[in-house]
Write an enzyme that holds these catalytic residues in place. Sequence first.
Site, PDB file in Angstrom:
ATOM      1  CE1 TYR A  66      -4.169  -1.675   0.334  1.00  0.00           C
ATOM      2  CE2 TYR A  66      -2.890  -3.168   1.695  1.00  0.00           C
ATOM      3  CZ  TYR A  66      -4.024  -2.889   0.966  1.00  0.00           C
ATOM      4  OH  TYR A  66      -5.012  -3.828   0.870  1.00  0.00           O
ATOM      5  CG  ASN A 111       7.160  -5.548  -4.584  1.00  0.00           C
ATOM      6  OD1 ASN A 111       7.193  -5.281  -3.378  1.00  0.00           O
ATOM      7  ND2 ASN A 111       6.267  -6.352  -5.089  1.00  0.00           N
ATOM      8  CE  LYS A 112      10.683 -10.937  -0.050  1.00  0.00           C
ATOM      9  NZ  LYS A 112      10.135 -11.464   1.151  1.00  0.00           N
ATOM     10  CD  GLU A 146     -11.019  -8.243   8.310  1.00  0.00           C
ATOM     11  OE1 GLU A 146      -9.885  -8.319   7.802  1.00  0.00           O
ATOM     12  OE2 GLU A 146     -11.849  -7.367   8.002  1.00  0.00           O
TER      13      GLU A 146
HETATM   14  P1  FAD Z   1       2.496  -4.149   2.724  1.00  0.00           P
HETATM   15  O1  FAD Z   1       1.210  -3.772   2.127  1.00  0.00           O
HETATM   16  O2  FAD Z   1       2.567  -5.406   3.496  1.00  0.00           O
HETATM   17  O3  FAD Z   1       3.573  -4.191   1.559  1.00  0.00           O
HETATM   18  C1  FAD Z   1       4.930  -4.503   1.731  1.00  0.00           C
HETATM   19  C2  FAD Z   1       5.518  -4.805   0.355  1.00  0.00           C
HETATM   20  O4  FAD Z   1       6.933  -4.959   0.490  1.00  0.00           O
HETATM   21  C3  FAD Z   1       4.995  -6.090  -0.266  1.00  0.00           C
HETATM   22  O5  FAD Z   1       4.681  -5.880  -1.614  1.00  0.00           O
HETATM   23  C4  FAD Z   1       6.168  -7.070  -0.140  1.00  0.00           C
HETATM   24  O6  FAD Z   1       6.208  -8.027  -1.173  1.00  0.00           O
HETATM   25  C5  FAD Z   1       7.349  -6.109  -0.233  1.00  0.00           C
HETATM   26  N1  FAD Z   1       8.552  -6.631   0.428  1.00  0.00           N
HETATM   27  C6  FAD Z   1       8.655  -7.074   1.704  1.00  0.00           C
HETATM   28  N2  FAD Z   1       9.915  -7.443   1.972  1.00  0.00           N
HETATM   29  C7  FAD Z   1      10.623  -7.225   0.832  1.00  0.00           C
HETATM   30  C8  FAD Z   1      11.986  -7.392   0.488  1.00  0.00           C
HETATM   31  N3  FAD Z   1      12.900  -7.853   1.363  1.00  0.00           N
HETATM   32  N4  FAD Z   1      12.371  -7.081  -0.769  1.00  0.00           N
HETATM   33  C9  FAD Z   1      11.477  -6.596  -1.679  1.00  0.00           C
HETATM   34  N5  FAD Z   1      10.175  -6.409  -1.397  1.00  0.00           N
HETATM   35  C10 FAD Z   1       9.754  -6.709  -0.158  1.00  0.00           C
HETATM   36  N6  FAD Z   1      -5.616  -2.483   7.300  1.00  0.00           N
HETATM   37  C11 FAD Z   1      -6.676  -1.688   7.030  1.00  0.00           C
HETATM   38  O7  FAD Z   1      -6.540  -0.457   7.033  1.00  0.00           O
HETATM   39  N7  FAD Z   1      -7.904  -2.208   6.734  1.00  0.00           N
HETATM   40  C12 FAD Z   1      -8.120  -3.536   6.667  1.00  0.00           C
HETATM   41  O8  FAD Z   1      -9.230  -3.978   6.385  1.00  0.00           O
HETATM   42  C13 FAD Z   1      -7.019  -4.414   6.924  1.00  0.00           C
HETATM   43  N8  FAD Z   1      -7.179  -5.747   6.814  1.00  0.00           N
HETATM   44  C14 FAD Z   1      -6.087  -6.571   6.992  1.00  0.00           C
HETATM   45  C15 FAD Z   1      -6.271  -7.940   6.814  1.00  0.00           C
HETATM   46  C16 FAD Z   1      -5.204  -8.805   6.994  1.00  0.00           C
HETATM   47  C17 FAD Z   1      -5.419 -10.289   6.777  1.00  0.00           C
HETATM   48  C18 FAD Z   1      -3.929  -8.287   7.354  1.00  0.00           C
HETATM   49  C19 FAD Z   1      -2.760  -9.244   7.538  1.00  0.00           C
HETATM   50  C20 FAD Z   1      -3.744  -6.925   7.530  1.00  0.00           C
HETATM   51  C21 FAD Z   1      -4.828  -6.051   7.345  1.00  0.00           C
HETATM   52  N9  FAD Z   1      -4.682  -4.665   7.490  1.00  0.00           N
HETATM   53  C22 FAD Z   1      -5.754  -3.830   7.247  1.00  0.00           C
HETATM   54  C23 FAD Z   1      -3.361  -4.080   7.786  1.00  0.00           C
HETATM   55  C24 FAD Z   1      -2.691  -3.658   6.462  1.00  0.00           C
HETATM   56  O9  FAD Z   1      -2.762  -4.717   5.525  1.00  0.00           O
HETATM   57  C25 FAD Z   1      -1.237  -3.246   6.642  1.00  0.00           C
HETATM   58  O10 FAD Z   1      -1.178  -2.260   7.637  1.00  0.00           O
HETATM   59  C26 FAD Z   1      -0.692  -2.710   5.309  1.00  0.00           C
HETATM   60  O11 FAD Z   1      -0.593  -3.766   4.381  1.00  0.00           O
HETATM   61  C27 FAD Z   1       0.663  -2.025   5.483  1.00  0.00           C
HETATM   62  O12 FAD Z   1       1.073  -1.533   4.239  1.00  0.00           O
HETATM   63  P2  FAD Z   1       2.621  -1.482   3.870  1.00  0.00           P
HETATM   64  O13 FAD Z   1       2.736  -0.767   2.564  1.00  0.00           O
HETATM   65  O14 FAD Z   1       3.421  -0.998   5.016  1.00  0.00           O
HETATM   66  O15 FAD Z   1       3.037  -3.019   3.688  1.00  0.00           O
HETATM   67  P1  NAD Z   2      -3.295  -7.189  16.673  1.00  0.00           P
HETATM   68  O1  NAD Z   2      -2.039  -6.889  17.369  1.00  0.00           O
HETATM   69  O2  NAD Z   2      -4.247  -6.101  16.409  1.00  0.00           O
HETATM   70  O3  NAD Z   2      -4.089  -8.338  17.467  1.00  0.00           O
HETATM   71  C1  NAD Z   2      -3.424  -9.454  17.974  1.00  0.00           C
HETATM   72  C2  NAD Z   2      -4.275 -10.117  19.048  1.00  0.00           C
HETATM   73  O4  NAD Z   2      -3.600 -11.285  19.495  1.00  0.00           O
HETATM   74  C3  NAD Z   2      -4.497  -9.238  20.272  1.00  0.00           C
HETATM   75  O5  NAD Z   2      -5.880  -9.203  20.554  1.00  0.00           O
HETATM   76  C4  NAD Z   2      -3.696  -9.920  21.383  1.00  0.00           C
HETATM   77  O6  NAD Z   2      -4.302  -9.810  22.651  1.00  0.00           O
HETATM   78  C5  NAD Z   2      -3.685 -11.371  20.907  1.00  0.00           C
HETATM   79  N1  NAD Z   2      -2.535 -12.147  21.395  1.00  0.00           N
HETATM   80  C6  NAD Z   2      -1.237 -11.767  21.477  1.00  0.00           C
HETATM   81  N2  NAD Z   2      -0.479 -12.774  21.963  1.00  0.00           N
HETATM   82  C7  NAD Z   2      -1.308 -13.816  22.173  1.00  0.00           C
HETATM   83  C8  NAD Z   2      -1.115 -15.138  22.642  1.00  0.00           C
HETATM   84  N3  NAD Z   2       0.084 -15.617  22.983  1.00  0.00           N
HETATM   85  N4  NAD Z   2      -2.193 -15.962  22.737  1.00  0.00           N
HETATM   86  C9  NAD Z   2      -3.429 -15.528  22.363  1.00  0.00           C
HETATM   87  N5  NAD Z   2      -3.655 -14.279  21.910  1.00  0.00           N
HETATM   88  C10 NAD Z   2      -2.625 -13.439  21.805  1.00  0.00           C
HETATM   89  O7  NAD Z   2      -2.840  -7.915  15.302  1.00  0.00           O
HETATM   90  P2  NAD Z   2      -3.659  -8.167  13.965  1.00  0.00           P
HETATM   91  O8  NAD Z   2      -5.046  -8.615  14.235  1.00  0.00           O
HETATM   92  O9  NAD Z   2      -2.785  -9.045  13.133  1.00  0.00           O
HETATM   93  O10 NAD Z   2      -3.721  -6.731  13.285  1.00  0.00           O
HETATM   94  C11 NAD Z   2      -2.531  -6.084  12.850  1.00  0.00           C
HETATM   95  C12 NAD Z   2      -2.869  -4.701  12.342  1.00  0.00           C
HETATM   96  O11 NAD Z   2      -3.650  -4.794  11.153  1.00  0.00           O
HETATM   97  C13 NAD Z   2      -3.691  -3.902  13.348  1.00  0.00           C
HETATM   98  O12 NAD Z   2      -3.284  -2.567  13.296  1.00  0.00           O
HETATM   99  C14 NAD Z   2      -5.098  -4.019  12.820  1.00  0.00           C
HETATM  100  O13 NAD Z   2      -5.884  -2.883  13.151  1.00  0.00           O
HETATM  101  C15 NAD Z   2      -4.869  -4.098  11.320  1.00  0.00           C
HETATM  102  N6  NAD Z   2      -5.979  -4.847  10.710  1.00  0.00           N
HETATM  103  C16 NAD Z   2      -7.092  -4.127  10.412  1.00  0.00           C
HETATM  104  C17 NAD Z   2      -8.180  -4.795   9.867  1.00  0.00           C
HETATM  105  C18 NAD Z   2      -9.421  -4.000   9.530  1.00  0.00           C
HETATM  106  O14 NAD Z   2      -9.416  -2.785   9.684  1.00  0.00           O
HETATM  107  N7  NAD Z   2     -10.479  -4.626   9.066  1.00  0.00           N
HETATM  108  C19 NAD Z   2      -8.116  -6.162   9.609  1.00  0.00           C
HETATM  109  C20 NAD Z   2      -6.948  -6.870   9.941  1.00  0.00           C
HETATM  110  C21 NAD Z   2      -5.875  -6.185  10.501  1.00  0.00           C
END
Ligand code: FAD
Ligand code: NAD
Length: 406
Positions: free
Chosen positions: A13, A37-38, A170
């Site tokens: 992002y 990027n990777k 989720e």
């Molecule tokens: P990323 O989007 O993770 O991008 C990092 C990039 O760097 C990737 O393209 C990767 O391939 C590249 N990269 C990494 N290491 C290397 C390397 N060594 N060499 C070259 N390239 C590399 N946030 C929200 O706001 N709303 C949501 O609904 C939400 N849902 C989520 C659902 C899930 C399942 C997860 C895991 C996270 C969610 N998040 C959400 C959090 C959000 O996805 C992250 O905060 C966001 O992706 C961060 O953006 P970024 O650009 O820092 O990293």
């Molecule tokens: P998080 O840190 O938000 O949640 C991790 C959870 O794991 C916490 O509730 C914590 O109490 C629990 N935990 C930690 N250690 C544990 C253990 N040993 N045993 C059991 N439970 C344990 O991490 P996340 O859910 O991966 O989210 C990461 C980031 O991505 C956050 O900033 C979140 O807001 C964002 N995110 C946002 C969305 C969305 O907006 N829809 C969706 C996914 C992620």
Amino acid sequence: MNKPNIVILGAGYGGIMTTVKLQKKLGVNDAHITLVNKHDYHYQTTWLHENAAGTLHQDRTRLPIKDVVDFSKINFVQDTVVSFNPDEKQVILENGQLDYDYLVVALGFEAATFGIPGLLENAFTINNINSARLIREHIEYNFAKYNNEAEKKQERLNIVVGGGGFTGIEFVGELANRVPELCKEYDIDRSQVRIINVEAAPTVLPGFDPALVEYAMNALEAKGVEFKVGAMLKECTPNSIIIEKDEKREEIPTNTTVWAAGVRANSLVEESGLEVNRGKVEVQADLRAPSHPEVFVVGDCALIMNEETGRPYPPTAQIAIQEAEVAAHNLAILAGGGSQLETFAYNDRGTVASLGHDDAIGVVFGDKKLFGWSASVMKKVIDNRYLLKLGGLGLLLKKGKFNFFG
Ligand code: FAD
Ligand code: NAD
């Protein structure tokens, strides 16, 4: 400095939005811009839980970088960053090296396992396209194997998700929809399958609106998700997990532990020698590293304090995208010889979390609570808005989510 060399690390992002904004602001005579990027694709990390559960194919989540980045303006390098050295202004790649005048660090996150024994070796994480696909295939393999063994192994049908934060919730939401389909496909009775969410805090989604948390738990329990709250995941073996609740230990047989209990910044940031706070760079208001004014840090590698709460803003796609816009703006000013940089102010548009493709919870527009169908539509609108911003109507029509009625 005439025609500065700008290098952007990571096309998530933060990185891709910085690149797309910069290519609009600067011409080829203004700066030499390189994106590293990777992979040759960008993926929406926010959809990875769907790929991991198997409710959405990974090709919907990823898109070719060439579809949104103009390669006649941007030098795209598909390679892996091995390290970067802010003092030498140099990036080491697996297959080469790059020098820069300005650097944007947007390398995203990795799982934080807090030293819990066996997690690194035995648990899965939802980090990228490859790790999500592995989870989907692993679950399917275990379902397929179950009826092909003389001795039925319950660990093949127990899926444990560590962490009841947004990622964990989720993901179990998607699993709750996917498991009945898998049961049908592999001749397994739904009652034999367990989806167990383990959360250390007294409730899942700690800190989120209590009424919405209750809604989410009820909705997911109705679909067969078991919650173990106030339970710490203590150890993970290849065939079980050990949890501790009220000082009592319980071992749950499982071949599938998905660790969704926390993230940290890409460890290359800490290894670079940049000053870090909790593994991230606490950036100045203009998004530059305090010790190295030519280094911008965005997304999950950056830390910005919320002055109101005294705690860092959570790492989200939402903040990464907003940071990218300011970083691109400031880089364009610097490239033009200016010095009056914009300061970053986070505009919190709320949080919406899916509970499968047909249900969700959220708080938007300040304090408006949403749940059910309206929240689910809102989630898709947010996702679609991002695609529109990144690649215009064409990308939205190609990759958008329009299944508003379930
Ligand atoms: P990323 O989007 O993770 O991008 C990092 C990039 O760097 C990737 O393209 C990767 O391939 C590249 N990269 C990494 N290491 C290397 C390397 N060594 N060499 C070259 N390239 C590399 N946030 C929200 O706001 N709303 C949501 O609904 C939400 N849902 C989520 C659902 C899930 C399942 C997860 C895991 C996270 C969610 N998040 C959400 C959090 C959000 O996805 C992250 O905060 C966001 O992706 C961060 O953006 P970024 O650009 O820092 O990293
Ligand atoms: P998080 O840190 O938000 O949640 C991790 C959870 O794991 C916490 O509730 C914590 O109490 C629990 N935990 C930690 N250690 C544990 C253990 N040993 N045993 C059991 N439970 C344990 O991490 P996340 O859910 O991966 O989210 C990461 C980031 O991505 C956050 O900033 C979140 O807001 C964002 N995110 C946002 C969305 C969305 O907006 N829809 C969706 C996914 C992620």
